[in-house]
Write a protein that holds these residues in place. Sequence first.
Motif, short mmCIF file in Angstrom:
data_model
loop_
_atom_site.label_atom_id
_atom_site.label_comp_id
_atom_site.label_asym_id
_atom_site.label_seq_id
_atom_site.Cartn_x
_atom_site.Cartn_y
_atom_site.Cartn_z
N PRO A 105 0.81 -1.22 0.00
CA PRO A 105 0.00 0.00 0.00
C PRO A 105 0.86 1.28 0.00
CG PRO A 105 0.05 -0.98 2.19
CD PRO A 105 0.76 -1.93 1.27
N SER A 146 -1.85 8.10 -1.89
CA SER A 146 -2.22 8.44 -3.26
C SER A 146 -1.48 9.69 -3.72
CB SER A 146 -3.72 8.65 -3.36
OG SER A 146 -4.07 8.70 -4.71
N LYS A 181 -6.56 1.39 -10.41
CA LYS A 181 -7.86 2.05 -10.18
C LYS A 181 -8.08 2.64 -8.78
CE LYS A 181 -10.62 -2.18 -9.47
NZ LYS A 181 -9.50 -3.13 -9.52
N GLN A 182 -7.32 2.21 -7.78
CA GLN A 182 -7.53 2.81 -6.45
C GLN A 182 -6.89 4.20 -6.32
OE1 GLN A 182 -5.54 0.20 -7.18
NE2 GLN A 182 -4.15 -0.34 -5.51
N LYS A 192 -6.03 8.21 -7.74
CA LYS A 192 -6.52 9.30 -8.60
C LYS A 192 -5.38 10.24 -8.96
CE LYS A 192 -11.32 9.54 -7.33
NZ LYS A 192 -12.22 9.92 -6.28
#
Length: 413
Positions: A90, A93, A117-118, A120
């Motif tokens: 993890p 972002s 996709k997780q 942005k």
Amino acid sequence: MSHLIRLIFTKRMLLLLILYSTSCISVKKVPFNQIVDTANKKIHFQKKKNFYFKDVGVHFTNQFEGSRLNNVVKINDSIFEVQILPENIPINSSPFYAFKVWGNQTKKIVIHFKYPKQFKHRYIPKIKSNNLWVVADSTRFSLSDSLSILKLSINPAPTLVSAQELHSNESVYSWINQLIVGKEAFVQLKNIGKTKLDRPIKVLDINKGKSKNKPIIVLLTRQHPPEVTGYFAFQAFLTEIFQQNELTDNFLEKYRILAFPLMNPDGVALGHWRHNANGVDLNRDWSKYRQPEIKNTVKYITKILKKNNSKLILGLDFHSTWYDVFYTNKDNELTEIPDFSTHWFEELESRIPKYEVNEKSSNSETPVSKGWFLFGHNAVGITFEIGDETPKDRIEIIGKEAAKAMMNILSKQ
Ligand SMILES: [Zn+2]
């Protein structure tokens, strides 16, 4: 044992003892409420390559330091999808990208940014051509929940497109080397260790006059590679400290500064979103120091403090986030300068017209530097965050005035 052998033997013992005492500085671990696993993780190295679409004469490359571009897919003759992956998950972002693009002829193209996709899109593209960085405006860049699109006019000279201006190892140290010219009497640039990929970890040790019992201030930046706007504030801050005037003279007679201009050299060189080459967020490692960058930094600070019977009183860690904010610790009663941030923020507001300090105060739960300053040293710790898109001229004013205000307040202590 002959005299000679005994002499050699004791000399060697003495040397070993000296080596032992400098290399084995005992650093105390600092407990935090939340434990974060900062053991080494596997990272995904991007493949360095050129992407050439012969039929339309368009080239992309990631073959330079600090790049991030994992793949390019041609959607049609003018639309290209650039695929960007993090070093490992993890992860926060903060999708960082940096690539060069050019055409055999002048051509208008459209770039679509694609992340797992997780994640942005976060950073507005910065475009470098003719040695000048420009922020893509709304006529060129649009961002929606599903797609971010950049329109670009390309030609045979490569255009560099990057999430933030590129300031990699070489550019940081060439700035530092220029900054310290003529100041050798009170500034030393030292190597304090190496990263996993053998890059040096460096500190600027700034000290005028005596060193015994002198209070110490620590400045950190670039634990997180893409956080370049925080680095701009660090640059302005440090540049102000190197001005020659009465304020800086008085200040440096009273205080010593240890400034770490590039905390994550591997992450910066590899174009990482956040982690070092061991796949770890360095700003979660300030408890057990399992990563070389933090371990060597803590060792060096500890060594200087012990050697000079000095106290660490203030730590400023320069980062970037969505907006300008100062993260402070809640409880500063036991520090040497409990009212520092109140006075600092007041003075900062009075120095910059129409400027309002945004302060968020909390106890550090995870092992971040701000908490390490407080829990480990009873020092004031502040995370100095600059917005991702705060304009450069604004950052320069904030960094500069913040340094002046700090020197002014601390000189009167
Ligand atoms: Zn950060």
